[in-house]
Design a protein around this motif. Structure first.
Motif, PDB file in Angstrom:
ATOM      1  N   ILE A 119       0.783  60.030  -5.651  1.00 16.85           N
ATOM      2  CA  ILE A 119       1.914  59.130  -5.914  1.00 16.85           C
ATOM      3  C   ILE A 119       1.428  57.695  -5.781  1.00 16.85           C
ATOM      4  O   ILE A 119       0.915  57.313  -4.717  1.00 16.85           O
ATOM      5  CB  ILE A 119       3.070  59.376  -4.917  1.00 16.85           C
ATOM      6  N   TYR A 148      -2.755  48.866 -10.560  1.00 22.36           N
ATOM      7  CA  TYR A 148      -3.692  48.720  -9.427  1.00 22.36           C
ATOM      8  C   TYR A 148      -4.084  47.255  -9.169  1.00 22.36           C
ATOM      9  O   TYR A 148      -5.109  46.995  -8.569  1.00 22.36           O
ATOM     10  CB  TYR A 148      -4.964  49.546  -9.666  1.00 22.36           C
ATOM     11  N   HIS A 171      -9.729  44.063  -5.350  1.00 22.50           N
ATOM     12  CA  HIS A 171     -10.179  42.748  -4.866  1.00 22.50           C
ATOM     13  C   HIS A 171     -11.504  42.809  -4.105  1.00 22.50           C
ATOM     14  O   HIS A 171     -11.929  41.842  -3.486  1.00 22.50           O
ATOM     15  CB  HIS A 171      -9.099  42.146  -3.957  1.00 22.50           C
ATOM     16  N   THR A 172     -12.134  43.955  -4.167  1.00 22.34           N
ATOM     17  CA  THR A 172     -13.317  44.197  -3.344  1.00 22.34           C
ATOM     18  C   THR A 172     -14.526  43.386  -3.803  1.00 22.34           C
ATOM     19  O   THR A 172     -14.546  42.865  -4.921  1.00 22.34           O
ATOM     20  CB  THR A 172     -13.645  45.699  -3.400  1.00 22.34           C
ATOM     21  N   SER A 229     -17.481  45.041  -3.484  1.00 18.35           N
ATOM     22  CA  SER A 229     -18.241  46.185  -3.991  1.00 18.35           C
ATOM     23  C   SER A 229     -19.703  46.227  -3.571  1.00 18.35           C
ATOM     24  O   SER A 229     -20.576  46.413  -4.407  1.00 18.35           O
ATOM     25  CB  SER A 229     -18.125  46.221  -5.517  1.00 18.35           C
ATOM     26  N   CYS A 230     -19.939  46.087  -2.299  1.00 19.54           N
ATOM     27  CA  CYS A 230     -21.319  46.202  -1.816  1.00 19.54           C
ATOM     28  C   CYS A 230     -21.456  47.372  -0.845  1.00 19.54           C
ATOM     29  O   CYS A 230     -20.462  47.864  -0.311  1.00 19.54           O
ATOM     30  CB  CYS A 230     -21.753  44.901  -1.149  1.00 19.54           C
ATOM     31  N   VAL A 233       6.699  55.740  -2.419  1.00 17.75           N
ATOM     32  CA  VAL A 233       7.269  56.531  -1.323  1.00 17.75           C
ATOM     33  C   VAL A 233       8.006  55.566  -0.399  1.00 17.75           C
ATOM     34  O   VAL A 233       7.435  54.580   0.074  1.00 17.75           O
ATOM     35  CB  VAL A 233       6.158  57.296  -0.560  1.00 17.75           C
ATOM     36  N   ALA A 292      -2.872  57.354   2.017  1.00 20.40           N
ATOM     37  CA  ALA A 292      -4.009  56.591   1.466  1.00 20.40           C
ATOM     38  C   ALA A 292      -3.487  55.265   0.921  1.00 20.40           C
ATOM     39  O   ALA A 292      -3.811  54.874  -0.199  1.00 20.40           O
ATOM     40  CB  ALA A 292      -4.722  57.406   0.385  1.00 20.40           C
ATOM     41  N   GLY A 343      -3.826  52.085   1.949  1.00 21.00           N
ATOM     42  CA  GLY A 343      -4.564  50.835   2.128  1.00 21.00           C
ATOM     43  C   GLY A 343      -3.876  49.888   3.104  1.00 21.00           C
ATOM     44  O   GLY A 343      -3.473  50.283   4.215  1.00 21.00           O
ATOM     45  N   ARG A 375      -8.623  38.130   2.878  1.00 15.85           N
ATOM     46  CA  ARG A 375     -10.042  37.793   2.752  1.00 15.85           C
ATOM     47  C   ARG A 375     -10.241  37.067   1.422  1.00 15.85           C
ATOM     48  O   ARG A 375      -9.758  37.509   0.389  1.00 15.85           O
ATOM     49  CB  ARG A 375     -10.916  39.056   2.781  1.00 15.85           C
ATOM     50  N   THR A 395     -12.543  35.269  -1.670  1.00 14.32           N
ATOM     51  CA  THR A 395     -13.798  35.395  -2.417  1.00 14.32           C
ATOM     52  C   THR A 395     -13.893  34.244  -3.415  1.00 14.32           C
ATOM     53  O   THR A 395     -12.889  33.895  -4.047  1.00 14.32           O
ATOM     54  CB  THR A 395     -13.836  36.735  -3.192  1.00 14.32           C
ATOM     55  N   SER A 426     -10.964  48.533   6.741  1.00 19.13           N
ATOM     56  CA  SER A 426     -11.348  47.129   6.936  1.00 19.13           C
ATOM     57  C   SER A 426     -12.256  46.680   5.782  1.00 19.13           C
ATOM     58  O   SER A 426     -11.897  46.881   4.634  1.00 19.13           O
ATOM     59  CB  SER A 426     -11.968  46.955   8.335  1.00 19.13           C
ATOM     60  N   HIS A 476     -15.272  47.859   4.779  1.00 19.52           N
ATOM     61  CA  HIS A 476     -16.330  48.745   4.268  1.00 19.52           C
ATOM     62  C   HIS A 476     -15.807  50.050   3.668  1.00 19.52           C
ATOM     63  O   HIS A 476     -16.498  51.062   3.662  1.00 19.52           O
ATOM     64  CB  HIS A 476     -17.403  49.005   5.326  1.00 19.52           C
ATOM     65  N   LEU A 500     -14.934  50.701   0.421  1.00 27.00           N
ATOM     66  CA  LEU A 500     -15.337  51.106  -0.926  1.00 27.00           C
ATOM     67  C   LEU A 500     -16.568  52.006  -0.851  1.00 27.00           C
ATOM     68  O   LEU A 500     -16.619  53.071  -1.451  1.00 27.00           O
ATOM     69  CB  LEU A 500     -15.604  49.870  -1.797  1.00 27.00           C
ATOM     70  N   GLN A 501     -17.569  51.558  -0.093  1.00 26.11           N
ATOM     71  CA  GLN A 501     -18.805  52.341   0.019  1.00 26.11           C
ATOM     72  C   GLN A 501     -18.562  53.666   0.750  1.00 26.11           C
ATOM     73  O   GLN A 501     -19.321  54.609   0.612  1.00 26.11           O
ATOM     74  CB  GLN A 501     -19.878  51.542   0.755  1.00 26.11           C
TER      75      GLN A 501
HETATM   76  C1  LIG Z   1     -12.178  40.734  -0.432  1.00 18.68           C
HETATM   77  C2  LIG Z   1     -12.614  42.132  -0.096  1.00 18.68           C
HETATM   78  C3  LIG Z   1     -13.966  42.455  -0.129  1.00 18.68           C
HETATM   79  C4  LIG Z   1     -14.385  43.748   0.169  1.00 18.68           C
HETATM   80  N1  LIG Z   1     -15.715  44.054   0.054  1.00 18.68           N
HETATM   81  C5  LIG Z   1     -16.133  45.318   0.291  1.00 18.68           C
HETATM   82  C6  LIG Z   1     -17.493  45.654   0.106  1.00 18.68           C
HETATM   83  O1  LIG Z   1     -18.331  44.835  -0.275  1.00 18.68           O
HETATM   84  N2  LIG Z   1     -17.860  46.942   0.365  1.00 18.68           N
HETATM   85  C7  LIG Z   1     -16.981  47.886   0.790  1.00 18.68           C
HETATM   86  O2  LIG Z   1     -17.384  49.021   1.031  1.00 18.68           O
HETATM   87  N3  LIG Z   1     -15.663  47.595   0.948  1.00 18.68           N
HETATM   88  C8  LIG Z   1     -15.229  46.338   0.713  1.00 18.68           C
HETATM   89  N4  LIG Z   1     -13.909  46.021   0.855  1.00 18.68           N
HETATM   90  C9  LIG Z   1     -12.985  47.062   1.354  1.00 18.68           C
HETATM   91  C10 LIG Z   1     -12.586  48.028   0.265  1.00 18.68           C
HETATM   92  O3  LIG Z   1     -12.299  47.354  -0.928  1.00 18.68           O
HETATM   93  C11 LIG Z   1     -11.381  48.833   0.749  1.00 18.68           C
HETATM   94  O4  LIG Z   1     -11.677  49.404   2.013  1.00 18.68           O
HETATM   95  C12 LIG Z   1     -11.024  49.964  -0.223  1.00 18.68           C
HETATM   96  O5  LIG Z   1     -10.847  49.460  -1.523  1.00 18.68           O
HETATM   97  C13 LIG Z   1      -9.744  50.637   0.281  1.00 18.68           C
HETATM   98  O6  LIG Z   1      -9.271  51.540  -0.680  1.00 18.68           O
HETATM   99  P1  LIG Z   1      -7.899  52.304  -0.426  1.00 18.68           P
HETATM  100  O7  LIG Z   1      -7.727  53.263  -1.543  1.00 18.68           O
HETATM  101  O8  LIG Z   1      -7.859  52.784   0.978  1.00 18.68           O
HETATM  102  O9  LIG Z   1      -6.786  51.131  -0.452  1.00 18.68           O
HETATM  103  P2  LIG Z   1      -6.156  50.339  -1.687  1.00 18.68           P
HETATM  104  O10 LIG Z   1      -7.182  50.034  -2.716  1.00 18.68           O
HETATM  105  O11 LIG Z   1      -5.387  49.178  -1.158  1.00 18.68           O
HETATM  106  O12 LIG Z   1      -5.149  51.388  -2.294  1.00 18.68           O
HETATM  107  C14 LIG Z   1      -3.943  51.767  -1.684  1.00 18.68           C
HETATM  108  C15 LIG Z   1      -2.997  52.224  -2.785  1.00 18.68           C
HETATM  109  O13 LIG Z   1      -1.800  52.747  -2.213  1.00 18.68           O
HETATM  110  C16 LIG Z   1      -0.708  52.355  -3.023  1.00 18.68           C
HETATM  111  N5  LIG Z   1       0.501  52.415  -2.179  1.00 18.68           N
HETATM  112  C17 LIG Z   1       0.763  51.677  -1.064  1.00 18.68           C
HETATM  113  N6  LIG Z   1       1.951  52.024  -0.534  1.00 18.68           N
HETATM  114  C18 LIG Z   1       2.458  52.987  -1.334  1.00 18.68           C
HETATM  115  C19 LIG Z   1       3.675  53.744  -1.305  1.00 18.68           C
HETATM  116  N7  LIG Z   1       4.582  53.574  -0.328  1.00 18.68           N
HETATM  117  N8  LIG Z   1       3.893  54.640  -2.280  1.00 18.68           N
HETATM  118  C20 LIG Z   1       2.963  54.844  -3.262  1.00 18.68           C
HETATM  119  N9  LIG Z   1       1.809  54.145  -3.338  1.00 18.68           N
HETATM  120  C21 LIG Z   1       1.551  53.241  -2.389  1.00 18.68           C
HETATM  121  C22 LIG Z   1      -1.085  50.931  -3.460  1.00 18.68           C
HETATM  122  O14 LIG Z   1      -0.341  50.538  -4.601  1.00 18.68           O
HETATM  123  C23 LIG Z   1      -2.567  51.069  -3.709  1.00 18.68           C
HETATM  124  O15 LIG Z   1      -2.879  51.376  -5.043  1.00 18.68           O
HETATM  125  C24 LIG Z   1     -13.432  44.753   0.537  1.00 18.68           C
HETATM  126  C25 LIG Z   1     -12.080  44.435   0.551  1.00 18.68           C
HETATM  127  C26 LIG Z   1     -11.656  43.148   0.236  1.00 18.68           C
HETATM  128  C27 LIG Z   1     -10.190  42.831   0.235  1.00 18.68           C
END
Ligand SMILES: Cc1cc2nc3c(=O)[nH]c(=O)nc-3n(C[C@H](O)[C@H](O)[C@H](O)COP(=O)(O)OP(=O)(O)OC[C@H]3O[C@@H](n4cnc5c(N)ncnc54)[C@H](O)[C@@H]3O)c2cc1C
Length: 404
Positions: free
Chosen positions: A43, A49, A56-57, A59-60, A189, A220, A222, A243, A245, A356, A358, A360-361
Motif C-alpha cells: 500500500i 514517490y 532524496h538519497t 545513494s552511496c 493507511v 515500511a 520511512g 538533510r 544536498t 537514518s 544508511h 538505501l545500501q
Molecule cells: C539526503 C539523504 C541522503 C541519503 N544518503 C544515503 C546514502 O548515501 N546511502 C544510503 O544507504 N542511504 C542514504 N539515505 C537514506 C536512504 O535514502 C533511506 O534510508 C531509504 O531510502 C529509506 O527507504 P524507505 O523505503 O524505508 O523509506 P521511504 O523512501 O521514505 O519510503 C517510505 C514510503 O512509505 C510511504 N508511506 C508513508 N506513510 C504511509 C501510509 N500511511 N500509507 C501508505 N504509504 C505510506 C511513503 O509515501 C513512502 O513512499 C539518505 C537519505 C537522505 C534523505
C-alpha cells in the motif's frame, strides 16, 4: 511512472506492506524470491514517490562501519548491486550495474577520532573490507588537493564503496515484484486495528474508508514510521529529520575522483558527475520536522558548507551550486540504526524502520531478512536480531560509531 490501482483486488492478504519505496519493495521482491506461499499487497500513499527518502538519497554505499553486522549488510548490498541481473534471474532487461568505488575518506582531526578509526578498521579488516589508514602525508601524496594541516589520520576503502544507482535497483525491485504477482495499491493507511486481546493486527483502514484484513503487516513507511506505529498504539523512536544536498560545479575540477570525504566538521562532499560534485550536511539545531517540509536553508551553503569545502580543498574556492534539495532521514533517535522484526507483543506487526542515513545500501539485506522472517519465522542469511524492537523497549542502543 507505472500506474497503481486505486483499489485492492481482494479484501484480505497474507502480507500487507505499508509503504512501497525501496524497503517495502525490497521485501516484496524477496518474498517472491522465497516463493512465499501467500498473497502480498503493498500500500503506497504516493505513487509518484516524490516525497519519500528514497527519492532524496545520495545513494552511496560503504563498508566503513564500526560494527560487523552493518559491514556484512553493506557487503551483501554491494554483491546484490553488482549482480543485479543475476539476482533477477538473468533477465536481459535488467541493466548490469557497478559501484563507483572512489571510497569514503574519513578525516580525523583529533587523537580520539583517530583511535576510533583505528578500532573500526580492525573490525572492518576482520570482516574482509579493504580499509586503509593514511597519515596526513600519505593522504597528501594520494590526494594532493586536500589541505591536511589539521588532520591526524585518514581512513579509506576503495573496494565496493562509493556511489551506486539506487534508483535502478528500486525500479527493478518494484517492477519485478509486480511481474511476479505482488499487488501494489495507491492508498494511505490511516488506521490499524488490533484484535480484542490486543496481540494481533486484524486489519488496516485506508483513507478511502476501505479496510483490508491481514495475516502479517510490515511498517515500511520511512520518515512517517512513528505515525504508522502510533496507529497501533506503539511508540517508535523514529523522526523525520531534514538533510540538505547541494550539487556544485568547480571552476577548476580535480584531476582525479573525489572520495566521499567526511570532513571533521560533519560536512561531506564527493564526486557526482564527471565535472560535478555533491555536498551534504544537517541543520544545526536538528529538530524533528513535518514530513511535508522540504524548505531549503539557503544561508547554510554560503555561511557554513562552502567555507568548509573551500578550506579543505583550496582548489574549490570558485564553485557554484547547480541544484539543491532537502530530504528526510527516518532518524532513529535511540541509536541511528535499523529497527527490524516483529513487535514483541503484537507479533504480526513487523518493523522495517529507522535507517537514518544508511538505508538505501541496506535495502537488499533488510528486504531479504524481512522476507525470511515473514516466510520462515526466522532469519536465515544474516541474523538481524540485534536490530529488533526489544532493544528499543529496553532503551539499549545498538552502538554504531560511524554515523553520517
Ligand atoms: C539526503 C539523504 C541522503 C541519503 N544518503 C544515503 C546514502 O548515501 N546511502 C544510503 O544507504 N542511504 C542514504 N539515505 C537514506 C536512504 O535514502 C533511506 O534510508 C531509504 O531510502 C529509506 O527507504 P524507505 O523505503 O524505508 O523509506 P521511504 O523512501 O521514505 O519510503 C517510505 C514510503 O512509505 C510511504 N508511506 C508513508 N506513510 C504511509 C501510509 N500511511 N500509507 C501508505 N504509504 C505510506 C511513503 O509515501 C513512502 O513512499 C539518505 C537519505 C537522505 C534523505
Amino acid at each position: 511512472m507505472v500506474s497503481m490501482a486505486d483499489a485492492a483486488s481482494k479484501t484480505a492478504y497474507d502480507v500487507v506492506i505499508i509503504g512501497g519505496a525501496i524497503m517495502g519493495s525490497a521485501t516484496a521482491w524477496f518474498l517472491t524470491e522465497n516463493h512465499f506461499d501467500g498473497s502480498v499487497l503493498v500500500i503506497e500513499r504516493d505513487p509518484t514517490y516524490t516525497a519519500c527518502s528514497t527519492a532524496h538519497t545520495n545513494s552511496c554505499i560503504r563498508q566503513q562501519f564500526s560494527t560487523e553486522l552493518n559491514i556484512r549488510i553493506s557487503q551483501f548490498g554491494a554483491q546484490f548491486v553488482k549482480n543485479l541481473r543475476g539476482y533477477m534471474g538473468g533477465d536481459e532487461r535488467v541493466p548490469e550495474l557497478g559501484i563507483q568505488s572512489y571510497g569514503y575518506m574519513y578525516l580525523a582531526d583529533t587523537d580520539a577520532f583517530a583511535d576510533a578509526l583505528r578500532a573500526a578498521q580492525k573490525v572492518q579488516l576482520a570482516a574482509g573490507a579493504g580499509t586503509r589508514l593514511l597519515t596526513a602525508q600519505e593522504i597528501a601524496a594520494e590526494y594532493p588537493f586536500y589541505a591536511v594541516d589539521d588532520i591526524v589520520l585518514g581512513s579509506i576503502n576503495t573496494v565496493d564503496e562509493g556511489y551506486w544507482d539506487g534508483g535502478t535497483v528500486f525500479d527493478w525491485f518494484r517492477r519485478s515484484a509486480r511481474e511476479r504477482g505482488v499487488e501494489y495499491v495507491h492508498g494511505e493507511v490511516v488506521a490499524i486495528t488490533k484484535s480484542a486481546a490486543g496481540d494481533r493486527i486484524t486489519h488496516v483502514t485506508l483513507a478511502s474508508g476501505k479496510t483490508i484484513a491481514c495475516g502479517q503487516v510490515v511498517n515500511a513507511t520511512g520518515p512517517r514510521a512513528a505515525r504508522t506505529a502510533e496507529m497501533a498504539g506503539i511508540d517508535l523512536p523514529v523522526e523525520p529529520r531534514k538533510r540538505f544536498t547541494w550539487i556544485f560545479k568547480a571552476e577548476a575540477p580535480l584531476d582525479r575522483e573525489l572520495p566521499l570525504t567526511i570532513d571533521p566538521s560533519g560536512v561531506h562532499f564527493r564526486q557526482d558527475g564527471p565535472d560535478t560534485y555533491l555536498a551534504g550536511c544537517k541543520p544545526d539545531p536538528d529538530p524533528a520536522v513535518d514530513p511535508t517540509d522540504f524548505a531549503m536553508d539557503h544561508g547554510l551553503w554560503e555561511t557554513h558548507v562552502w567555507p568548509i569545502i573551500a578550506t579543505r580543498i583550496p582548489q574549490f574556492q570558485a564553485i557554484r551550486v547547480v541544484t539543491e534539495w532537502a530530504g528526510h532521514y527516518a532518524y532513529n533517535t535511540l541509536d541511528h540504526n535499523a529497527i527490524i522484526g516483529p513487535h514483541p507483543q503484537v507479533e504480526n506487526l513487523h518493523f522495517l524502520n529507522g535507517f537514518s542515513g544508511h538505508g538505501l545500501q541496506q535495502s537488499p539485506a533488510m528486504g531479504r531478512a524481512m522476507a525470511e522472517w515473514l516466510t520462515h519465522g526466522e532469519y536465515r542469511s544474516l541474523d538481524m536480531t540485534p536490530f529488533g524492537y526489544d532493544r528499543v523497549a529496553r532503551g539499549e542502543a545498538f552502538v554504531e560509531r560511524a554515523v553520517i
